[in-house]
Design a protein around this motif. Structure first.
Motif, PDB file in Angstrom:
ATOM      1  N   SER A  80       0.806  -1.384   0.271  1.00  0.00           N
ATOM      2  CA  SER A  80      -0.084   0.036  -0.234  1.00  0.00           C
ATOM      3  C   SER A  80       1.063   1.159   0.106  1.00  0.00           C
ATOM      4  O   SER A  80       0.202   2.239  -0.429  1.00  0.00           O
ATOM      5  CB  SER A  80      -0.775   0.058   1.245  1.00  0.00           C
ATOM      6  N   GLN A  81       2.160   1.623   0.906  1.00  0.00           N
ATOM      7  CA  GLN A  81       2.672   2.297   1.379  1.00  0.00           C
ATOM      8  C   GLN A  81       3.532   2.429  -0.229  1.00  0.00           C
ATOM      9  O   GLN A  81       3.898   3.886  -1.287  1.00  0.00           O
ATOM     10  CB  GLN A  81       3.845   2.046   2.066  1.00  0.00           C
ATOM     11  N   LYS A  82       3.909   1.739  -1.043  1.00  0.00           N
ATOM     12  CA  LYS A  82       4.487   1.195  -2.414  1.00  0.00           C
ATOM     13  C   LYS A  82       3.786   2.293  -3.282  1.00  0.00           C
ATOM     14  O   LYS A  82       4.345   2.748  -4.044  1.00  0.00           O
ATOM     15  CB  LYS A  82       5.406   0.216  -2.915  1.00  0.00           C
ATOM     16  N   ALA A  83       2.471   1.434  -3.340  1.00  0.00           N
ATOM     17  CA  ALA A  83       1.626   2.793  -4.922  1.00  0.00           C
ATOM     18  C   ALA A  83       1.451   3.413  -3.653  1.00  0.00           C
ATOM     19  O   ALA A  83       1.372   4.495  -5.216  1.00  0.00           O
ATOM     20  CB  ALA A  83       0.357   2.131  -4.119  1.00  0.00           C
ATOM     21  N   ALA A  84       1.459   4.142  -3.097  1.00  0.00           N
ATOM     22  CA  ALA A  84       1.176   5.468  -2.962  1.00  0.00           C
ATOM     23  C   ALA A  84       2.167   6.394  -3.144  1.00  0.00           C
ATOM     24  O   ALA A  84       2.288   8.106  -3.909  1.00  0.00           O
ATOM     25  CB  ALA A  84       1.100   5.942  -1.400  1.00  0.00           C
ATOM     26  N   ASP A  85       3.779   6.243  -3.056  1.00  0.00           N
ATOM     27  CA  ASP A  85       4.667   6.263  -3.205  1.00  0.00           C
ATOM     28  C   ASP A  85       4.576   6.915  -4.836  1.00  0.00           C
ATOM     29  O   ASP A  85       5.292   7.696  -5.955  1.00  0.00           O
ATOM     30  CB  ASP A  85       6.338   5.886  -2.340  1.00  0.00           C
ATOM     31  N   VAL A  86       4.454   5.966  -5.951  1.00  0.00           N
ATOM     32  CA  VAL A  86       4.622   5.265  -7.106  1.00  0.00           C
ATOM     33  C   VAL A  86       3.299   6.710  -7.732  1.00  0.00           C
ATOM     34  O   VAL A  86       3.808   7.485  -8.159  1.00  0.00           O
ATOM     35  CB  VAL A  86       4.689   3.876  -7.474  1.00  0.00           C
ATOM     36  N   ILE A 133      13.286   5.772  -9.140  1.00  0.00           N
ATOM     37  CA  ILE A 133      12.039   6.814  -9.403  1.00  0.00           C
ATOM     38  C   ILE A 133      11.528   6.582 -10.878  1.00  0.00           C
ATOM     39  O   ILE A 133      10.260   7.167 -10.613  1.00  0.00           O
ATOM     40  CB  ILE A 133      12.211   8.328  -8.836  1.00  0.00           C
ATOM     41  N   ARG A 134      12.496   6.787 -11.743  1.00  0.00           N
ATOM     42  CA  ARG A 134      12.330   6.086 -13.124  1.00  0.00           C
ATOM     43  C   ARG A 134      11.295   4.656 -13.232  1.00  0.00           C
ATOM     44  O   ARG A 134      10.676   5.647 -13.987  1.00  0.00           O
ATOM     45  CB  ARG A 134      13.754   6.406 -14.070  1.00  0.00           C
ATOM     46  N   GLN A 135      11.815   4.024 -13.031  1.00  0.00           N
ATOM     47  CA  GLN A 135      10.979   2.683 -13.164  1.00  0.00           C
ATOM     48  C   GLN A 135       9.665   3.367 -12.529  1.00  0.00           C
ATOM     49  O   GLN A 135       8.482   2.616 -13.187  1.00  0.00           O
ATOM     50  CB  GLN A 135      11.745   1.286 -12.291  1.00  0.00           C
ATOM     51  N   TRP A 136       9.348   3.965 -11.442  1.00  0.00           N
ATOM     52  CA  TRP A 136       8.076   4.499 -10.703  1.00  0.00           C
ATOM     53  C   TRP A 136       7.602   5.148 -11.821  1.00  0.00           C
ATOM     54  O   TRP A 136       6.518   4.963 -11.755  1.00  0.00           O
ATOM     55  CB  TRP A 136       8.322   5.126  -9.418  1.00  0.00           C
ATOM     56  N   LEU A 137       8.031   5.570 -11.749  1.00  0.00           N
ATOM     57  CA  LEU A 137       7.204   7.258 -13.048  1.00  0.00           C
ATOM     58  C   LEU A 137       6.496   6.067 -14.907  1.00  0.00           C
ATOM     59  O   LEU A 137       6.013   6.874 -14.923  1.00  0.00           O
ATOM     60  CB  LEU A 137       7.977   8.177 -13.417  1.00  0.00           C
ATOM     61  N   PHE A 138       7.201   5.397 -14.456  1.00  0.00           N
ATOM     62  CA  PHE A 138       6.795   4.661 -16.268  1.00  0.00           C
ATOM     63  C   PHE A 138       5.749   4.392 -16.013  1.00  0.00           C
ATOM     64  O   PHE A 138       5.483   4.126 -16.367  1.00  0.00           O
ATOM     65  CB  PHE A 138       8.824   3.614 -16.415  1.00  0.00           C
ATOM     66  N   TRP A 139       6.360   2.823 -14.910  1.00  0.00           N
ATOM     67  CA  TRP A 139       4.965   2.094 -14.317  1.00  0.00           C
ATOM     68  C   TRP A 139       3.742   2.821 -14.198  1.00  0.00           C
ATOM     69  O   TRP A 139       2.634   2.283 -14.062  1.00  0.00           O
ATOM     70  CB  TRP A 139       5.382   1.253 -14.237  1.00  0.00           C
ATOM     71  N   GLY A 140       3.940   3.987 -12.879  1.00  0.00           N
ATOM     72  CA  GLY A 140       2.593   5.161 -12.297  1.00  0.00           C
ATOM     73  C   GLY A 140       2.286   4.929 -14.072  1.00  0.00           C
ATOM     74  O   GLY A 140       0.913   5.690 -13.723  1.00  0.00           O
ATOM     75  N   ARG A 141       2.845   5.813 -14.549  1.00  0.00           N
ATOM     76  CA  ARG A 141       2.041   6.812 -15.679  1.00  0.00           C
ATOM     77  C   ARG A 141       1.186   5.651 -16.684  1.00  0.00           C
ATOM     78  O   ARG A 141      -0.003   5.996 -17.100  1.00  0.00           O
ATOM     79  CB  ARG A 141       2.885   7.687 -16.915  1.00  0.00           C
ATOM     80  N   LYS A 142       1.765   4.408 -17.049  1.00  0.00           N
ATOM     81  CA  LYS A 142       0.996   3.103 -17.194  1.00  0.00           C
ATOM     82  C   LYS A 142      -0.173   2.916 -16.675  1.00  0.00           C
ATOM     83  O   LYS A 142      -1.284   3.187 -17.149  1.00  0.00           O
ATOM     84  CB  LYS A 142       1.657   2.065 -17.450  1.00  0.00           C
ATOM     85  N   PHE A 143      -0.187   3.027 -15.572  1.00  0.00           N
ATOM     86  CA  PHE A 143      -0.999   2.532 -14.415  1.00  0.00           C
ATOM     87  C   PHE A 143      -2.215   3.386 -14.137  1.00  0.00           C
ATOM     88  O   PHE A 143      -3.221   3.230 -14.454  1.00  0.00           O
ATOM     89  CB  PHE A 143      -0.732   1.845 -12.789  1.00  0.00           C
ATOM     90  N   MET A 144      -1.633   5.030 -14.049  1.00  0.00           N
ATOM     91  CA  MET A 144      -2.855   5.840 -13.924  1.00  0.00           C
ATOM     92  C   MET A 144      -3.375   5.924 -15.574  1.00  0.00           C
ATOM     93  O   MET A 144      -4.640   6.394 -15.832  1.00  0.00           O
ATOM     94  CB  MET A 144      -1.881   7.157 -13.694  1.00  0.00           C
ATOM     95  N   ALA A 145      -3.042   5.646 -16.538  1.00  0.00           N
ATOM     96  CA  ALA A 145      -3.662   6.494 -17.919  1.00  0.00           C
ATOM     97  C   ALA A 145      -4.617   5.027 -17.797  1.00  0.00           C
ATOM     98  O   ALA A 145      -5.457   4.929 -18.846  1.00  0.00           O
ATOM     99  CB  ALA A 145      -2.090   7.098 -18.285  1.00  0.00           C
ATOM    100  N   HIS A 146      -3.837   3.772 -17.750  1.00  0.00           N
ATOM    101  CA  HIS A 146      -5.319   3.048 -18.175  1.00  0.00           C
ATOM    102  C   HIS A 146      -5.990   2.547 -16.877  1.00  0.00           C
ATOM    103  O   HIS A 146      -7.394   2.083 -17.157  1.00  0.00           O
ATOM    104  CB  HIS A 146      -4.048   1.462 -18.252  1.00  0.00           C
ATOM    105  N   ASP A 147      -5.521   2.155 -15.620  1.00  0.00           N
ATOM    106  CA  ASP A 147      -6.466   2.235 -14.860  1.00  0.00           C
ATOM    107  C   ASP A 147      -7.731   3.898 -14.512  1.00  0.00           C
ATOM    108  O   ASP A 147      -8.408   4.041 -13.458  1.00  0.00           O
ATOM    109  CB  ASP A 147      -6.110   1.991 -13.951  1.00  0.00           C
TER     110      ASP A 147
END
Length: 140
Positions: free
Chosen positions: A85-91, A119-133
């Motif tokens: 949960s904390q990692k998801a919040a940080d991403v 941070i670069r990995q989180w930004l890459f995956w976080g943008r994908k998740f937020m765009a999709h979800d």
């Protein structure tokens, strides 16, 4: 590159937008913004304000896993759920700091206390998740 220093009052709009994206309601947003500004110094830097915001968020919402698991289904290792949960919040926060506040990778790494590559990995995956979800469901 010259970085313009913002005062705590000038960062207020960014903090409010971040809080709204992180919590989803105006009531929680107002509460989180108020908690953040109560805990900062008058002459705090933008990075210090954002660090305080993150601490207030984690203290209030980040320790409550919201992965929709009932008490009967709760595994023995609750710390794993808290960590996820904390990692998801940080991403999610890293993406919002980049997109809303316009911060660079190094600045986000300083605020979250993580290496730049993470941070670069989180930004890459976080943008994908937020765009999709539309949002990262594992955060508050």
């Amino acid at each position: 590159m010259v970085h313009i220093r913002k005062t705590p009052l000038e960062v207020l709009d960014d903090i409010y937008n971040l809080a709204y994206w992180m919590t989803g309601t105006e009531e929680r947003t107002t509460d989180l913004v108020n908690r953040t500004y109560v805990n900062i110094e008058h002459n705090a830097s933008e990075a210090d304000i954002l660090k305080t915001f993150r601490e207030c968020y984690v203290d209030t919402y980040g320790q409550q896993p919201s992965l929709h698991i009932t008490e009967e289904e709760k595994p023995d290792n609750v710390s794993l759920l808290t960590s996820l949960s904390q990692k998801a919040a940080d991403v999610k926060l890293s993406v919002l700091l980049s997109e809303i506040s316009g911060l660079g990778h190094a600045q986000i790494a300083e605020i979250l206390g993580r290496p730049i590559e993470t941070i670069r990995q989180w930004l890459f995956w976080g943008r994908k998740f937020m765009a999709h979800d539309g949002q990262l469901k594992a955060s508050a």
